[in-house]
Design a protein around this motif. Sequence first.
Motif, mmCIF file in Angstrom:
data_model
loop_
_atom_site.group_PDB
_atom_site.id
_atom_site.type_symbol
_atom_site.label_atom_id
_atom_site.label_comp_id
_atom_site.label_asym_id
_atom_site.label_seq_id
_atom_site.Cartn_x
_atom_site.Cartn_y
_atom_site.Cartn_z
ATOM 1 N N LEU A 82 0.675 -1.110 0.003
ATOM 2 C CA LEU A 82 -0.117 0.056 0.150
ATOM 3 C C LEU A 82 0.872 1.179 0.120
ATOM 4 O O LEU A 82 1.841 1.248 0.820
ATOM 5 N N GLU A 87 -3.337 5.641 -4.148
ATOM 6 C CA GLU A 87 -4.699 6.286 -4.081
ATOM 7 C C GLU A 87 -5.047 7.690 -4.687
ATOM 8 O O GLU A 87 -5.823 8.177 -4.887
ATOM 9 N N PHE A 135 -7.873 2.584 -0.227
ATOM 10 C CA PHE A 135 -7.182 1.637 0.453
ATOM 11 C C PHE A 135 -8.419 0.962 1.415
ATOM 12 O O PHE A 135 -8.295 -0.054 1.972
ATOM 13 N N THR A 175 -11.033 -1.940 -1.529
ATOM 14 C CA THR A 175 -10.279 -2.532 -2.511
ATOM 15 C C THR A 175 -11.438 -3.060 -3.601
ATOM 16 O O THR A 175 -12.338 -3.621 -3.240
ATOM 17 N N ALA A 215 2.652 -2.211 4.350
ATOM 18 C CA ALA A 215 2.294 -0.840 4.404
ATOM 19 C C ALA A 215 3.479 -0.188 5.335
ATOM 20 O O ALA A 215 3.729 -0.595 6.352
ATOM 21 N N ILE A 269 -9.364 1.182 7.021
ATOM 22 C CA ILE A 269 -8.399 0.384 5.981
ATOM 23 C C ILE A 269 -7.716 -0.808 6.613
ATOM 24 O O ILE A 269 -7.824 -1.994 6.027
#
Length: 236
Positions: A33, A57, A82, A85, A97, A109
């Motif tokens: 991410l 994003e 996030f 998805t 992440a 998230i």
Amino acid sequence: MENKIKIFLPGLDNQIRFVRRNLDLKGKSTLTLGSASEEIVKILADETETKAELIVEDYNSLLNSRLLLEKKKNLNVRLMDFEFTDFNDKEFDLVYAQGSISNPRRSKIVKEMKRILKPEGLFCVGEVVSLKENLPQFVLDIFDSSDLEPLHINNIESYYQERKFEIIDKKDLSFTLNDYYTKSLYELKKSVKDLEENEKSYYKKIINMISHEAKAFLNQGADEFIGFYALIMKKL
């Protein structure tokens, strides 16, 4: 000895090295991410010997990531929120992440990552944390301008345990932040010189944000209040 990896995120190269030293990654499906994670996803693709996914994003990050990864066939970069998805339930063995979920949307998230992780799947997270309970206004201003909502360092483990993750290993990487912010200022000054006037205007907000944050950390004592903490966890 491991080769030096160029990762320009809080935690620098230390988080991915921490993960590599503690996990056997071969054959694992992975999702990373966050923008500026191109070097990380390349490492994961090489270590797992299978296709690796990266999601960002915003459109500029998507274009930049695709440009940097265009010659890698075993990587896939997509634009996704996030929190929501397009992945299937229980799709990934590992989600990674680094500094990308320490914001007000963290809980949503984390819930989404838990949905797409396989049973006993691994969640490797690096989080910006607060080191003290009572923070001065200039530190709160940094968090606000950077859209950060850090957990206190003493509460981060319980936060994830309450969400049914078992903590496998942990590492305080706060010592990396001085180098990270020093490099931020250096790279910022170098980049600004190369920008056209219209580009400087376009990037003015982010340039000011990075400059303010770095100078506060390096020169105004924010290092007493801001840290970075990495966790390797298993979904229960």
